[in-house]
Design a protein around this motif. Structure first.
Motif, short mmCIF file in Angstrom:
data_model
loop_
_atom_site.label_atom_id
_atom_site.label_comp_id
_atom_site.label_asym_id
_atom_site.label_seq_id
_atom_site.Cartn_x
_atom_site.Cartn_y
_atom_site.Cartn_z
N GLU A 101 16.08 40.58 -1.35
CA GLU A 101 15.01 41.54 -1.64
C GLU A 101 14.04 41.66 -0.47
OE1 GLU A 101 14.08 39.76 -5.37
OE2 GLU A 101 14.98 41.43 -6.48
N ALA A 102 13.67 40.53 0.14
CA ALA A 102 12.75 40.55 1.27
C ALA A 102 13.38 41.25 2.48
CB ALA A 102 12.33 39.13 1.65
N VAL A 103 14.65 40.95 2.76
CA VAL A 103 15.32 41.60 3.89
C VAL A 103 15.48 43.09 3.62
CG1 VAL A 103 17.47 41.71 5.22
CG2 VAL A 103 16.45 39.49 4.67
N SER A 104 15.81 43.47 2.39
CA SER A 104 15.93 44.89 2.03
C SER A 104 14.60 45.60 2.26
CB SER A 104 16.36 45.05 0.57
OG SER A 104 17.66 44.55 0.37
N ALA A 105 13.51 44.98 1.85
CA ALA A 105 12.18 45.57 2.03
C ALA A 105 11.86 45.74 3.51
CB ALA A 105 11.11 44.72 1.34
N THR A 106 12.17 44.73 4.32
CA THR A 106 11.91 44.81 5.76
C THR A 106 12.72 45.95 6.38
OG1 THR A 106 11.40 42.46 5.92
CG2 THR A 106 12.09 43.56 7.96
N GLY A 138 27.39 53.96 11.77
CA GLY A 138 28.68 54.18 11.13
C GLY A 138 29.27 52.95 10.46
N VAL A 139 28.53 51.84 10.48
CA VAL A 139 29.01 50.59 9.89
C VAL A 139 28.31 50.36 8.55
CG1 VAL A 139 29.12 48.07 10.18
CG2 VAL A 139 29.40 49.57 12.16
N LEU A 140 29.09 50.07 7.52
CA LEU A 140 28.51 49.67 6.24
C LEU A 140 28.12 48.21 6.39
CD1 LEU A 140 27.84 50.29 3.27
CD2 LEU A 140 30.16 49.50 2.70
N VAL A 141 26.81 47.94 6.36
CA VAL A 141 26.29 46.58 6.52
C VAL A 141 25.92 46.06 5.13
CG1 VAL A 141 24.42 45.17 7.46
CG2 VAL A 141 25.48 46.94 8.88
N GLU A 142 26.51 44.92 4.78
CA GLU A 142 26.19 44.29 3.50
C GLU A 142 25.23 43.14 3.74
OE1 GLU A 142 28.37 42.25 -0.39
OE2 GLU A 142 29.56 42.68 1.39
N LEU A 143 24.27 42.99 2.85
CA LEU A 143 23.35 41.87 2.84
C LEU A 143 23.76 40.97 1.69
CD1 LEU A 143 20.07 43.97 3.15
CD2 LEU A 143 21.44 42.99 5.01
N VAL A 144 24.04 39.69 1.95
CA VAL A 144 24.54 38.79 0.92
C VAL A 144 23.61 37.58 0.79
CG1 VAL A 144 26.46 37.31 0.20
CG2 VAL A 144 26.92 39.41 1.48
N GLN A 145 23.05 37.42 -0.40
CA GLN A 145 22.32 36.21 -0.73
C GLN A 145 23.23 35.40 -1.65
OE1 GLN A 145 18.35 36.72 -2.37
NE2 GLN A 145 18.48 34.76 -3.40
N PRO A 146 23.83 34.32 -1.13
CA PRO A 146 24.77 33.56 -1.96
C PRO A 146 24.08 32.99 -3.20
CG PRO A 146 24.92 32.89 0.33
CD PRO A 146 23.70 33.76 0.21
N ALA A 147 24.87 32.77 -4.25
CA ALA A 147 24.37 32.08 -5.42
C ALA A 147 23.98 30.67 -4.99
CB ALA A 147 25.44 32.03 -6.51
N ALA A 148 23.10 30.04 -5.73
CA ALA A 148 22.60 28.72 -5.36
C ALA A 148 23.71 27.70 -5.17
CB ALA A 148 21.60 28.23 -6.41
N THR A 149 24.83 27.85 -5.87
CA THR A 149 25.91 26.88 -5.78
C THR A 149 27.00 27.28 -4.79
OG1 THR A 149 27.05 27.96 -7.61
CG2 THR A 149 25.59 26.11 -8.16
N ALA A 150 26.87 28.46 -4.15
CA ALA A 150 27.92 28.95 -3.25
C ALA A 150 27.79 28.36 -1.85
CB ALA A 150 27.86 30.47 -3.17
N HIS A 151 28.87 28.49 -1.09
CA HIS A 151 28.98 28.05 0.31
C HIS A 151 28.51 26.63 0.39
CE1 HIS A 151 30.42 31.56 2.48
NE2 HIS A 151 29.73 32.27 1.60
#
Length: 151
Positions: A101-106, A138-151
């Motif tokens: 959410e913070a990165v999206s806002a920025t 032209g690049v679809l950029v995804e923003l990913v905040q992993p779930a607390a238990t991921a990675h």
């Protein structure tokens, strides 16, 4: 946050490249190809009805960076439309973020359009949003905040 000396903007919006998304017509066939050709194995598979995809995450190297294979569930899904328009291949570049959410806002403050007003559920219960490709060269950029238990 650290600042980029040339722009004065925060330099650490992204923590790492999370994955590269590849659109494929047949997920099982693609998983087998990547295993046989490149020796990378699927470490997570799921169906995301909301996004209209069946997907697999393939671990590369130490497993922190991944390749995401995305196959359409229906002819109307975004991935099916992408394959119809561009053929199979590189569909998106995903950056891991601490707070989507913070990165999206920025990024909105910087004049970029995001596809969703609020983040949606992504792979393994991550939270995701996307920068419109027309605003990212032209690049679809995804923003990913992993779930607390991921990675």
């Amino acid at each position: 946050m650290t600042e980029n000396a040339s722009t004065g903007l925060p330099a650490d919006l992204f923590t790492t490249i999370d994955h590269v998304g590849i659109a494929v017509p047949d997920l099982d066939e693609a998983i087998a190809f990547y295993a046989q050709a490149f020796g990378v194995q699927s470490v997570h598979e799921e169906t995301n009805e909301e996004q209209g995809v069946r997907e697999a995450m393939l671990a590369v190297g130490d497993g922190e960076t991944r390749i995401q294979l995305l196959a359409p569930l229906t002819p109307e899904s975004t991935i099916a439309k992408f394959i119809g328009r561009s053929g199979p291949g590189l569909q998106q570049l995903a950056f891991r973020v601490a707070d989507v959410e913070a990165v999206s806002a920025t990024l909105r403050e910087r004049g970029l359009r995001l596809l969703y007003d609020t983040p949606k559920r992504g792979t393994a219960d991550s939270r995701v949003n996307f920068v419109h490709p027309k605003d990212a060269g032209g690049v679809l950029v995804e923003l990913v905040q992993p779930a607390a238990t991921a990675h």
